[in-house]
Each structure stands twice: as C-alpha cells, then as structure tokens.
Design a protein around this motif. Structure first.
Motif, PDB file in Angstrom:
ATOM      1  N   ILE A  89      35.399  -2.023  84.922  1.00 13.00           N
ATOM      2  CA  ILE A  89      35.845  -1.843  86.308  1.00 13.00           C
ATOM      3  C   ILE A  89      35.962  -3.217  86.952  1.00 13.00           C
ATOM      4  N   THR A  90      37.110  -3.495  87.571  1.00 13.99           N
ATOM      5  CA  THR A  90      37.326  -4.805  88.192  1.00 13.99           C
ATOM      6  C   THR A  90      37.448  -4.735  89.711  1.00 13.99           C
ATOM      7  N   THR A  91      37.521  -3.532  90.265  1.00 12.44           N
ATOM      8  CA  THR A  91      37.570  -3.357  91.719  1.00 12.44           C
ATOM      9  C   THR A  91      36.786  -2.110  92.070  1.00 12.44           C
ATOM     10  N   LEU A  92      35.954  -2.193  93.110  1.00 11.50           N
ATOM     11  CA  LEU A  92      35.307  -0.995  93.629  1.00 11.50           C
ATOM     12  C   LEU A  92      35.437  -0.983  95.144  1.00 11.50           C
ATOM     13  N   VAL A  93      35.393   0.227  95.698  1.00 11.01           N
ATOM     14  CA  VAL A  93      35.372   0.399  97.150  1.00 11.01           C
ATOM     15  C   VAL A  93      34.056   1.085  97.496  1.00 11.01           C
ATOM     16  N   ASP A  94      33.295   0.417  98.344  1.00 11.58           N
ATOM     17  CA  ASP A  94      31.924   0.808  98.665  1.00 11.58           C
ATOM     18  C   ASP A  94      31.902   1.849  99.777  1.00 11.58           C
ATOM     19  N   MET A  95      31.094   2.871  99.570  1.00 16.25           N
ATOM     20  CA  MET A  95      30.937   3.926 100.575  1.00 16.25           C
ATOM     21  C   MET A  95      30.101   3.434 101.759  1.00 16.25           C
ATOM     22  N   PRO A  96      30.318   4.044 102.950  1.00 19.00           N
ATOM     23  CA  PRO A  96      29.656   3.547 104.156  1.00 19.00           C
ATOM     24  C   PRO A  96      28.181   3.911 104.254  1.00 19.00           C
ATOM     25  N   LEU A  97      27.676   4.770 103.409  1.00 14.40           N
ATOM     26  CA  LEU A  97      26.267   5.090 103.281  1.00 14.40           C
ATOM     27  C   LEU A  97      25.938   4.957 101.800  1.00 14.40           C
ATOM     28  N   ASN A  98      24.748   4.656 101.436  1.00 14.33           N
ATOM     29  CA  ASN A  98      23.462   4.815 102.064  1.00 14.33           C
ATOM     30  C   ASN A  98      22.859   3.458 102.439  1.00 14.33           C
ATOM     31  N   PRO A 102      24.774   1.783 108.211  1.00 12.33           N
ATOM     32  CA  PRO A 102      25.982   2.338 107.618  1.00 12.33           C
ATOM     33  C   PRO A 102      27.222   1.654 108.200  1.00 12.33           C
ATOM     34  N   THR A 103      28.331   1.729 107.478  1.00  9.08           N
ATOM     35  CA  THR A 103      29.546   1.013 107.890  1.00  9.08           C
ATOM     36  C   THR A 103      30.311   1.853 108.911  1.00  9.08           C
ATOM     37  N   THR A 104      29.773   1.923 110.114  1.00  5.93           N
ATOM     38  CA  THR A 104      30.343   2.788 111.153  1.00  5.93           C
ATOM     39  C   THR A 104      30.800   2.025 112.387  1.00  5.93           C
ATOM     40  N   THR A 105      30.633   0.708 112.392  1.00  9.92           N
ATOM     41  CA  THR A 105      31.153  -0.160 113.455  1.00  9.92           C
ATOM     42  C   THR A 105      31.619  -1.453 112.799  1.00  9.92           C
ATOM     43  N   VAL A 106      32.418  -2.220 113.510  1.00  7.11           N
ATOM     44  CA  VAL A 106      32.867  -3.497 112.964  1.00  7.11           C
ATOM     45  C   VAL A 106      31.692  -4.447 112.718  1.00  7.11           C
ATOM     46  N   GLY A 129      32.864   4.704 108.075  1.00  4.69           N
ATOM     47  CA  GLY A 129      32.237   6.011 108.213  1.00  4.69           C
ATOM     48  C   GLY A 129      32.658   6.690 109.499  1.00  4.69           C
ATOM     49  N   ALA A 130      32.866   8.008 109.436  1.00  3.63           N
ATOM     50  CA  ALA A 130      33.214   8.812 110.612  1.00  3.63           C
ATOM     51  C   ALA A 130      32.041   9.712 110.961  1.00  3.63           C
ATOM     52  N   LEU A 131      31.460   9.476 112.140  1.00  7.06           N
ATOM     53  CA  LEU A 131      30.311  10.231 112.629  1.00  7.06           C
ATOM     54  C   LEU A 131      30.708  11.004 113.879  1.00  7.06           C
ATOM     55  N   PRO A 132      29.890  11.962 114.308  1.00  9.62           N
ATOM     56  CA  PRO A 132      30.240  12.721 115.513  1.00  9.62           C
ATOM     57  C   PRO A 132      30.421  11.861 116.751  1.00  9.62           C
ATOM     58  N   ASP A 133      29.741  10.707 116.813  1.00  5.56           N
ATOM     59  CA  ASP A 133      29.747   9.921 118.053  1.00  5.56           C
ATOM     60  C   ASP A 133      30.433   8.560 117.914  1.00  5.56           C
ATOM     61  N   ASN A 134      31.236   8.344 116.868  1.00  2.00           N
ATOM     62  CA  ASN A 134      31.820   7.003 116.736  1.00  2.00           C
ATOM     63  C   ASN A 134      33.353   7.026 116.685  1.00  2.00           C
TER      64      ASN A 134
END
Length: 446
Positions: A89-98, A102-106, A129-134
């Motif tokens: 694997i030469t490229t990965l995209v990281d999830m906003p959790l855990n 978490p990656t929910t703001t700049v 990340g998409a949360l109820p309040d962001n």
C-alpha cells in the motif's frame, strides 16, 4: 525515455490496458512512459530488472484508523504506514476517529497533519468527520482539503464521535451536497441494533445475532432516500450484508450517486470459522456466513461493489477480551490485505488485474486521486508494489509491523509475497528493510 532516471522492467506489468511485459520509465518520481519490454535503456538511467515478479500500481487504502494522536498506543502513523508499505500500500486515507481530537474542525485537522508529517512512510490523506453539531465546520474542512466526511448512523464506539439521527443526517447531507462533497457512512440502524438480542459472552453466534443484516439494510435504504432527494454523493462503508445489494443496484440504475466498499475480512473469513472467544474476529458490521460471502464476491465481479479497503481498526491487545459484547470491534489487516484478497480471488477465478481494480484504481477514483495514483500509466506517481503472486507465506503475528500484533489471519497460509514497495520512484521497503519516512500529506485538489 531519453531523460529517464529509473527503468523498472518486468515480464508482467499490470497496466490499464492489461498485463504485459514492459519497461516503465520514471523521472522525478513520475511515470513518463510505459514501453515495450526490450526498449533501450538510456545510459543515464538505473535499470531494475524484476524478472517475472509482477509490477502493479501501489494500492490505495481509503479506510484506515491510525488513531494518532490521542490513542497512539493503539496504532500511530509510524507503525501504520510501515505496515501499509510492507503490504504494497502506497497511499492511505485516515479516518477522523479514533484519534483525539477527532478530525471534525480545521484546527483538529492541522493537529493530525502535524503529527503525521514526519512519520509517514507512505502518502497520507484525511477524511473529515460529520457530527450532529459540526455542520458549520464541514465547508471549511472541505476547503482545507479533506477528501470527504465520515458519519455514523449508529453509535461509533467512542463518545467523542456521536452518530447522526435522521434530521441531523438530512442537514449534514444537504450541506455537503451544496459543495458537491462526499459523505461516507457507517450504515447500521441504531433502533434495530437496540432491539436485537443482546447476549454477552464468548459465543460468536450471539454476537452475530446482535448485529443483524436488517440493521445494515434499513440504514442503507435511508441513505439512498436522502441521497436521491438531494442528488448527493454518498459512499457505503464496509458493506457486509449481501441483502442490501439489490437495492444498491436499483438505486444506481435510477441515477443515485452511490458507491460501495467491502473489506478483506468479509471476503476471506466466514462466521462458521470464527472460534468462540476469538474477538480478534470482531468487527461492526460483523463477518457473516459463507453464503453471504459468495454474494459479496458476485457483486464485486459485476460492479455493484466498487472497491475493497481494509477498515484497519486496531486496539491494544487487552481490549480484545473473550467477551464479544464488550471487546473492541475492529480488525487489523493493513499489512495483509493484498495477500488475503489475492488468495481468495485466485481461488475463485479472478486475476490480479481484478484485485488492482478493486484496491487501487477504484479507491483512487473514490477520493479523486486517479489523476496521480492507481495505475501504471504516464503522468501518474511512480508508486509500485512488486509481487510474487505464486509464493506463499504463513501469517506470523510477530512479523507484522502493526503496533499491536493481534490478527484474525494468524496461522493462515496466504498467496502473494510483496518483494518491494516503491513511492514516487524510490524503494521504501524491500525484504523487510525500510527507508526513512518519505510519505507526503495529501489534500483533495478537485
């Protein structure tokens, strides 16, 4: 090829036009030409003759939980990207959790980028990340270069990343659709999960009953309805229920912009083989029965499922208790994904060209990197895996690069040995020896 710095030659090069003997010319980290096998090599170029080993484009894994910073004892960019490189694997995209945060703001994105910058052995991008309040944070994150937005329709397993109920989902999707972003969704219905039988203990059959197919199917149906109403781009994460396939195919035929992934563990492991108490096999949604697996393979073959990604979701070993109800749900498969999928694919009559399509070309296209990644073609990054597809190895957890060497594949004999991995024309791992980190941080460009 007169200005080539490097030429990789193999009797088996997987290109968009098929597999053929070829010489691949590289200059400044970019593929400049794919030429006949016996094309003359300039005196100034270094020749790497790979013999009969297969040269394939580096894999692009768009579903990885690196957990760094905050839960770095679970994984981390250094170990995750080494494991990825070892597996081609030469490229990965990281999830906003855990990770924490978490990656929910700049600002949270910037924190994660700073941590990854000098630890990445391969190229790394980021989901928001998409949360109820962001909702108000989504467009700024999009403009900062995240590749899309992850949402859960059921509890995520960590308190800092709550799920979206129906109204927040509609608001979130409308906002993302306004700038034609991509929403990627963990689709399980929380109400059906709550009403399913909950029997703690070591029996895998009890855990499987607690995550019924109906929960996936109902959530995916909801997602399709919302996406159709808004003409939104949506992507179903880690599909395990084959029952959802007909509605996905129908939605596509009606013009709904929906894509779908599945994972190596759903394609190679079955519920019937999971030992009681063996929570290294626990993931959500769960590994299902062999008959279900057959239908997932059929959907890959006919294109209903677009791609295969790991959903690498590690934890410390102590969280993998023998109680399926309370053990951490996640499978560590980053280093083994290519070999695991290839082993089962070849048994079912598929070729390496199919594996490359599922794990490199289509994953690149999903995140808009298909102008740079995902193919051995002029103008693409010179990212390669060199594979001995007929060689086998037996999975020894001690040999894994993951920080916590817990794996559902322990003891399995797999086909496909990665001999070396190359990033922009530089060999980054060969025979277990790694170079210093050379990965770049990627952002969405279109």
């Amino acid at each position: 090829m007169s200005d080539a710095e490097l030429v990789l030659r193999s009797t088996r090069v997987i290109t968009p036009e098929g597999t053929r003997a070829a010489s691949v010319a590289v200059t400044d980290g970019t593929i400049t030409a794919v030429l006949p096998y016996d094309a003359p090599v300039p005196e100034s170029a270094r020749l790497e003759d790979l013999g009969d080993h297969v040269l394939l484009p580096g894999l692009v894994d768009t579903h990885v939980h690196v957990n760094d910073p905050g839960r770095t004892e679970w994984e981390g960019f250094w170990t995750a990207t080494r494991a990825a490189a070892a597996g081609g694997i030469t490229t990965l995209v990281d999830m906003p959790l855990n990770s924490l945060p978490p990656t929910t703001t700049v600002p949270h994105l910037r924190t994660k980028q700073r941590v990854a910058a000098d630890k990445a052995h391969i190229d790394v991008g980021f989901w928001g990340g998409a949360l109820p309040d962001n909702v108000k944070e989504l467009r700024p994150l999009h403009e900062a270069g995240v590749f899309g937005f992850k949402a859960f329709l059921s509890p995520s397993g960590v308190d800092e990343f709550p799920h979206l109920e129906r109204d927040p989902l509609a608001r979130t999707m409308a906002e993302i659709a306004a700038f034609d972003g991509l929403l990627i969704v963990h689709a399980e219905d929380p109400h059906l999960l709550a009403s399913a039988p909950q029997q703690p203990g070591p029996k895998y059959a009890d855990f499987l009953a607690s995550r019924p197919r109906d929960a996936e199917d109902t959530a995916i149906a909801q997602l399709i309805r919302e996406a159709k109403a808004l003409d939104a781009r949506v992507h179903v994460l880690h599909l395990s229920s084959s029952d959802a396939l007909p509605m996905i195919a129908e939605a596509r035929a009606e013009g709904v912009r929906i894509t779908v992934e599945t994972c190596p563990h759903y394609l190679t492991l079955t519920a019937e083989e999971v030992p009681d108490g063996a929570s290294e096999f626990k993931c959500c949604p769960p590994i299902r029965e062999a008959a279900n697996q057959d239908l997932l393979w059929q959907a890959l073959a006919d294109g209903t499922i677009d791609c295969v990604v790991t959903d690498h979701s590690p934890s410390t070993a102590d969280l993998k208790t023998d109680d399926f109800a309370t053990a951490w749900g996640g499978i560590s498969g980053l280093q083994l994904s290519l070999a695991a999928v290839w082993t089962e694919a070849r048994r079912r009559g598929h070729g390496l060209e199919d594996v490359v399509r599922w794990m490199s070309a289509r994953t690149s296209a999903l995140v808009g990197l298909d102008d740079r990644k995902g193919a051995i073609a002029a103008g693409r990054d010179a990212d390669f895996a060199v594979l001995a597809p007929e060689e086998t190895f037996t999975v020894d957890p001690v040999a894994l690069q993951h920080r916590n060497r817990v794996t559902a594949y322990a003891g399995k004999t797999l086909h496909g040995v990665v001999k070396s991995t190359w990033l922009r024309g530089q060999r980054i791992v060969a025979d277990g020896e790694f170079t210093e980190p050379k990965g770049r941080l990627l952002t969405r460009t279109h």
